[in-house]
Design an enzyme around this catalytic site. Sequence first.
Site, PDB file in Angstrom:
ATOM      1  N   ASP A 111      -1.793   5.686   1.291  1.00 55.06           N
ATOM      2  CA  ASP A 111      -1.236   6.159   0.025  1.00 55.06           C
ATOM      3  C   ASP A 111      -1.056   4.982  -0.935  1.00 55.06           C
ATOM      4  O   ASP A 111      -0.963   3.827  -0.511  1.00 55.06           O
ATOM      5  CB  ASP A 111       0.150   6.800   0.255  1.00 55.06           C
ATOM      6  CG  ASP A 111       0.060   8.031   1.135  1.00 55.06           C
ATOM      7  OD1 ASP A 111      -1.022   8.638   1.216  1.00 55.06           O
ATOM      8  OD2 ASP A 111       1.096   8.368   1.762  1.00 55.06           O
TER       9      ASP A 111
HETATM   10  N1  URA Z   1       0.845   8.322   6.602  1.00 57.81           N
HETATM   11  C1  URA Z   1       1.339   8.447   5.352  1.00 57.81           C
HETATM   12  O1  URA Z   1       2.225   9.256   5.114  1.00 57.81           O
HETATM   13  N2  URA Z   1       0.847   7.654   4.380  1.00 57.81           N
HETATM   14  C2  URA Z   1      -0.107   6.729   4.596  1.00 57.81           C
HETATM   15  O2  URA Z   1      -0.499   6.014   3.676  1.00 57.81           O
HETATM   16  C3  URA Z   1      -0.616   6.601   5.904  1.00 57.81           C
HETATM   17  C4  URA Z   1      -0.121   7.418   6.876  1.00 57.81           C
END
Ligand code: URA
Length: 249
Positions: A111
């Site tokens: 993310d």
């Molecule tokens: N899980 C998440 O919630 N975000 C990420 O970036 C990776 C794994």
Amino acid sequence: MSGGNRKTQRIDKILVHLGYGSRSEIKRMVKQGSIMVNDTILKDSGLHVDPFNDTVEVDGKRIVYKEFIYIMLHKPQGVISATEDKREATVLDLLDSEHALFEPFPVGRLDKDTEGLLLLTNDGKFAHNLLSPRKHVPKTYEAKVDGDVGAEDVAKFALGVTLDDGYTTLPGELIVLSQEQVEDVLISSISLTIHEGKFHQVKRMFEAVGKKVVYLKRVQMGQLPLDPKLDIGKYRELTMDELSLLGKD
Ligand code: URA
């Protein structure tokens, strides 16, 4: 050298790919007699060569050909795991042109507000092997979670938790590393290893037990840990040993 069987490529294309310059710069170098192929001065920048078997020299130095690039990036927050975007900075914006030339793409996604280990490559088969849901490649995250993460959550994660869309995850290994009181909230520092990669999975697993991730970092993929010497926003190519840790032969 030959007219164009599958193993051969135009010499100018190869040299552009390796970062020796633009197509017209390569043409100029050919005119200047700076490029030798199998000990003969190159006259035609469109000549097809076999980059693995023909000897190509630029200014007297033999080129080392490679087709694929494998990068470990310590992704910072604030950039997206995409190759291009109209508004947002992408992880590719962090690469120098000599690496961007290989047109790598991120192996999976983190993310925008997640930091840590992100691999980039232009080797589609390698990426597919790491991402294939059937392979269950483990990924380890460290997170700060708003709330009291405890033994009950560890037990729930070990069984798999049901996400907001009804999907029940595979078991995850949750370890509570420490807890601290920040003003009136208790923050738990945890490590979580999961074996799949659903959208926002870590955040949604904690939501499933009524808690909120406030900071997330990926620290390991398969057997490969994030290099602790790699500062946030920095990257380097993977070593052969690291590639074999990831199952690359
Ligand atoms: N899980 C998440 O919630 N975000 C990420 O970036 C990776 C794994």
